[in-house]
Design an enzyme around this catalytic site. Structure first.
Site, PDB file in Angstrom:
ATOM      1  N   HIS A   1       0.811  -1.216   0.000  1.00  0.00           N
ATOM      2  CA  HIS A   1       0.000   0.000   0.000  1.00  0.00           C
ATOM      3  C   HIS A   1       0.849   1.273   0.000  1.00  0.00           C
ATOM      4  CE1 HIS A   1      -2.770  -2.822   2.453  1.00  0.00           C
ATOM      5  NE2 HIS A   1      -2.989  -2.988   1.171  1.00  0.00           N
TER       6      HIS A   1
ATOM      7  N   LYS B   1       6.103   7.014   6.824  1.00  0.00           N
ATOM      8  CA  LYS B   1       5.576   6.198   7.924  1.00  0.00           C
ATOM      9  C   LYS B   1       6.722   5.816   8.853  1.00  0.00           C
ATOM     10  CE  LYS B   1       2.139   3.909   5.001  1.00  0.00           C
ATOM     11  NZ  LYS B   1       2.624   4.342   3.691  1.00  0.00           N
TER      12      LYS B   1
ATOM     13  N   TYR C   1       1.616   2.462  13.700  1.00  0.00           N
ATOM     14  CA  TYR C   1       2.016   3.256  12.535  1.00  0.00           C
ATOM     15  C   TYR C   1       1.880   4.736  12.846  1.00  0.00           C
ATOM     16  CZ  TYR C   1       1.050  -0.523   9.086  1.00  0.00           C
ATOM     17  OH  TYR C   1       1.027  -1.663   8.331  1.00  0.00           O
TER      18      TYR C   1
ATOM     19  N   ASP D   1      -6.436  -6.688  -1.431  1.00  0.00           N
ATOM     20  CA  ASP D   1      -5.010  -6.903  -1.682  1.00  0.00           C
ATOM     21  C   ASP D   1      -4.781  -7.968  -2.751  1.00  0.00           C
ATOM     22  OD1 ASP D   1      -4.332  -4.957   0.124  1.00  0.00           O
ATOM     23  OD2 ASP D   1      -3.712  -6.335   1.703  1.00  0.00           O
TER      24      ASP D   1
END
Length: 181
Positions: free
Chosen positions: A62, A72, A132, A168
């Site tokens: 992603h 991130k 995250y 996905d």
């Protein structure tokens, strides 16, 4: 914190420097000054938790496109994961290349994922949990992804996939996507 550059420019493995005594330990998870010294994003706009119940669960690959592209910082809080990043930056000498690190709750390491990278992981344990930090807020209209088993990328996932979302599983190959500018 100990910043170790990974093979993809701008990506880092960040290990915590634990200080301990008979009571336990203490470590900094984030220090704005140290992140700035390394030229990394030092403002986080959103923080998320991902929990995967089953060993072998795969999530990825992603990313978000500009103007909502985000860096991130990912830390494993429970269990362990095989964490993967792929460089999607236009004109990057490492475009389409991937690198992986194993993140564990006990190990304390984190991975810094620069803007313009895809991210995914496979759980190596049951009940794996990731924390995250994102430099920008999630934007559904800017999200993207590519298929985790794209042979052109060649990610060597360590386990048979036990759980995968339909989303996905139906992602396109990397060749069908435009690089991130």
């Amino acid at each position: 914190m100990i910043f170790t550059p990974l093979s993809l420019n701008g990506a880092y493995l960040i290990d915590l420097e634990r200080r301990g005594d008979h009571r336990g330990s203490f470590a900094r998870l984030f220090c704005q000054e140290e992140f700035r010294q390394h030229g990394l994003t030092d403002i986080w706009s959103q923080c998320n938790v991902s929990h995967s119940v089953q060993k072998g669960t795969l999530r990825g690959m992603h990313f978000q496109r500009p103007p909502k592209a985000d860096a991130k910082l990912v830390k494993c809080m429970a269990g362990s994961v095989f964490d993967v990043i792929v460089d999607l930056r236009e004109n990057s000498e490492t475009y389409g290349q991937w690198v992986s690190v194993t993140l564990t709750a006990d190990g304390g390491g984190m991975i810094y994922v620069p803007q313009g990278f895809a991210h995914g992981f496979q759980t190596l344990s049951e009940n794996a949990q990731l924390l995250y930090f994102h430099s920008d807020s999630y934007s559904p209209e800017h999200e993207g992804g590519f298929h985790h088993a794209d042979p052109a990328v060649g990610i060597a996932w360590p386990l048979e996939i036990a759980s995968l979302s339909d989303r996905d599983n139906n992602m396109p190959p990397l060749a069908k996507l435009e690089p991130i500018s």
